[in-house]
Design a protein around this motif. Structure first.
Motif, short mmCIF file in Angstrom:
data_model
loop_
_atom_site.label_atom_id
_atom_site.label_comp_id
_atom_site.label_asym_id
_atom_site.label_seq_id
_atom_site.Cartn_x
_atom_site.Cartn_y
_atom_site.Cartn_z
N THR A 19 11.65 5.17 -3.63
CA THR A 19 12.68 4.66 -2.72
C THR A 19 13.30 3.37 -3.24
OG1 THR A 19 11.02 3.42 -1.43
CG2 THR A 19 11.54 5.67 -0.71
N SER A 20 12.71 2.79 -4.30
CA SER A 20 13.21 1.52 -4.82
C SER A 20 12.77 1.35 -6.27
CB SER A 20 12.66 0.35 -4.00
OG SER A 20 11.25 0.25 -4.15
N PHE A 21 13.36 0.35 -6.92
CA PHE A 21 12.98 0.00 -8.29
C PHE A 21 11.51 -0.38 -8.34
CE2 PHE A 21 12.21 -3.37 -11.39
CZ PHE A 21 12.72 -2.83 -12.56
N GLU A 22 11.06 -1.10 -7.33
CA GLU A 22 9.66 -1.55 -7.29
C GLU A 22 8.70 -0.35 -7.28
OE1 GLU A 22 12.20 -4.79 -6.45
OE2 GLU A 22 12.11 -2.82 -5.49
N ASP A 23 9.08 0.74 -6.61
CA ASP A 23 8.23 1.92 -6.60
C ASP A 23 8.03 2.48 -8.01
OD1 ASP A 23 8.01 1.77 -3.87
OD2 ASP A 23 9.49 3.33 -3.45
N LEU A 24 9.12 2.57 -8.75
CA LEU A 24 9.04 3.13 -10.09
C LEU A 24 8.33 2.19 -11.07
CD1 LEU A 24 12.57 4.75 -10.13
CD2 LEU A 24 10.40 5.98 -10.34
N MET A 25 8.33 0.91 -10.78
CA MET A 25 7.61 -0.05 -11.61
C MET A 25 6.16 -0.20 -11.18
SD MET A 25 9.26 -1.22 -14.20
CE MET A 25 8.07 -2.47 -14.62
N GLY A 26 5.77 0.47 -10.09
CA GLY A 26 4.39 0.36 -9.63
C GLY A 26 4.11 -0.91 -8.87
N LEU A 27 5.15 -1.60 -8.40
CA LEU A 27 4.95 -2.86 -7.69
C LEU A 27 4.79 -2.65 -6.20
CD1 LEU A 27 7.69 -4.96 -9.55
CD2 LEU A 27 5.25 -4.80 -10.06
N GLY A 28 5.11 -1.44 -5.72
CA GLY A 28 4.99 -1.16 -4.30
C GLY A 28 3.90 -0.17 -3.98
N GLY A 29 2.91 -0.08 -4.86
CA GLY A 29 1.85 0.91 -4.69
C GLY A 29 2.13 2.16 -5.51
N ALA A 30 1.19 3.07 -5.52
CA ALA A 30 1.32 4.29 -6.32
C ALA A 30 2.33 5.24 -5.71
CB ALA A 30 -0.04 4.98 -6.44
N LEU A 31 3.08 5.94 -6.58
CA LEU A 31 3.97 7.00 -6.13
C LEU A 31 3.13 8.18 -5.62
CD1 LEU A 31 6.48 7.01 -9.12
CD2 LEU A 31 6.90 6.07 -6.85
N VAL A 32 3.72 8.97 -4.72
CA VAL A 32 2.99 10.13 -4.20
C VAL A 32 2.58 11.07 -5.33
CG1 VAL A 32 3.17 12.17 -2.73
CG2 VAL A 32 4.14 9.99 -1.96
N GLY A 33 3.47 11.25 -6.30
CA GLY A 33 3.18 12.16 -7.40
C GLY A 33 2.05 11.71 -8.30
N GLU A 34 1.73 10.41 -8.27
CA GLU A 34 0.65 9.91 -9.12
C GLU A 34 -0.71 10.47 -8.73
OE1 GLU A 34 0.55 5.72 -10.20
OE2 GLU A 34 2.61 5.50 -9.48
#
Length: 331
Positions: A21-36
C-alpha cells in the motif's frame, strides 16, 4: 521528510498488485508483506536483502482460498531492497554509465538497456527510491522470477548430450555478443547468472541484433534519468529476427536470459581484452565436470568476440584465455 518515487511497469496497475500500500511496505519498513509468509529470503547482507515471494493469486499448497490476482498476473517475483552502500559503490553507480540515482535505478537502467539490445533478462515490474540530491540510500527493485528456466550449471547437468551442449554454447556465444554489442561490461559474470530454457528461439546473426527498427521507445540513455518503462512488457524472444542470415545453418537454440547485471557498466569503447575477462570468469565459474571441451570453448569464444577480429588478434586472445591458471584448453 524525504519524498519517495515509485515507477511501475505498464503491466502493473498499482503497488497493490505487489501486496503493498506504500513505499514503506515494499522497503519492509511497515512490517512484512502478506506474500512474504509464503516466500523466503534468498540473500541478505548489511546493504541488500533479496526476497522471493508469490504475486497475489499464485497457487501452491499454501494458497489461501479466495485469493485473486490483482492485475500483474501470477507467478513468483524477486523483491530486492537496497540500503546504503560503500562510498565507492555509490560513486560508481552515480558517475558511470548508466548514471543512476540509486542502486535499484542502476539495475533497472542496465536491464532496460540490455533488453533494448535483444538480451533476455528478468521482466521488470517496479522500482522505487527515496529522492535525494545526489544518491538515494534506500531503494527497491521488483522483477519476475525466471521460473521456467534453469541456471546454466543445472541445465548442462540435465542436458549432457553433445548436441545439446553445442547448441547451448552457440546460444550463450550469441548472447555474449549482444551484450558486448550493447557496450555492457560484466566483470562479475558467473555461470549461475545465465539461465537457459528448453524452449527454443530461432538463431539470428549478431549483425541483425541491433533491432534499430524495433527499438523500445523511451529507453535511450539521457543523463541520470530513470529509463522508460516500456521494456518491462516486451518479450525479447518475440523481437529477435525470425530468419538466419545463413539458411543452411538454421537451428533452434535454447533461450538464454541474463539473471544478474551486478557490477555491470556501459562503456561504448569496450576493448576485446575487457570482453575476454567476462568470458574467462564464465568458464572459471563452471565446476570441473561441466567445463567445456576445447572445441566447445572455442566456439563460444568465436561467437562472443572472435569473428570480428583479425586472425593474429584472435589467436592472441585465445592464447591469453587458455593460458590462465584455471583453464588449460588448446584449440
Amino acid at each position: 521528510m524525504h519524498q519517495t518515487e515509485i515507477h511501475l511497469a505498464p503491466g502493473v496497475p498499482d503497488i497493490g498488485a505487489l501486496w503493498a500500500t506504500s513505499f514503506e511496505d515494499l522497503m519492509g519498513l511497515g512490517g512484512a508483506l502478506v506474500g512474504e509468509q509464503r516466500g523466503c529470503v534468498v540473500r541478505e547482507t548489511p546493504r541488500q536483502k533479496v526476497l522471493r515471494l508469490p504475486l497475489p493469486g499464485t497457487s501452491d499448497d499454501g494458497a489461501r482460498p479466495g485469493e485473486a490476482p490483482r492485475g500483474a498476473g501470477t507467478g513468483w517475483i524477486f523483491l530486492t531492497r537496497y540500503g546504503a552502500g560503500r562510498l565507492a559503490e555509490c560513486l560508481a553507480a552515480r558517475l558511470s554509465q548508466p548514471r543512476s540515482s540509486s542502486f535499484a535505478a542502476r539495475q533497472w537502467n542496465l536491464l532496460c538497456h540490455l533488453r533494448k539490445h535483444g538480451v533476455g533478462t528478468p521482466e521488470l515490474l517496479a522500482m522505487g527510491e527515496v529522492t535525494r540530491p545526489l544518491f538515494s540510500k534506500r531503494s527497491f527493485l521488483v522483477t519476475r522470477a525466471l521460473d521456467s528456466m534453469q541456471p546454466l550449471p543445472e541445465w548442462l547437468a540435465r542436458h549432457p548430450a553433445p548436441l545439446a551442449r553445442r547448441r547451448a554454447g552457440r546460444a550463450i556465444g550469441l548472447t555474449l555478443a549482444r551484450i558486448h554489442s550493447a557496450g555492457v561490461h560484466l566483470p562479475n559474470l558467473k555461470a549461475t547468472h545465465l539461465f537457459l530454457a528448453s524452449a527454443s528461439v530461432a538463431e539470428s546473426p549478431v549483425e541483425g541484433d541491433s533491432l534499430q527498427g524495433d527499438a523500445l521507445q523511451g529507453d535511450a540513455l539521457q543523463g541520470d534519468a530513470l529509463q522508460g518503462n516500456t521494456c518491462a512488457a516486451q518479450q525479447i524472444a518475440a523481437r529477435l529476427p525470425k530468419k538466419s542470415a545463413h539458411p543452411g545453418k538454421f537451428r533452434r537454440l535454447p533461450e538464454v536470459s541474463l539473471a544478474s547485471a551486478r557490477g555491470a557498466r556501459i562503456d561504448s569503447a569496450l576493448s576485446p581484452s575487457t570482453q575476454l575477462d567476462s568470458l574467462r570468469q564464465l568458464f572459471i565459474s563452471l565446476e570441473a565436470a561441466l567445463q567445456p571441451s576445447p572445441r566447445e570453448a572455442y566456439g563460444v569464444f568465436l561467437l562472443a568476440l572472435g569473428r570480428r577480429l583479425s586472425r593474429p588478434e584472435r589467436r592472441r586472445l585465445w592464447n591469453q584465455l587458455t593460458s590462465s591458471g584455471a583453464m588449460k584448453l588448446t584449440p
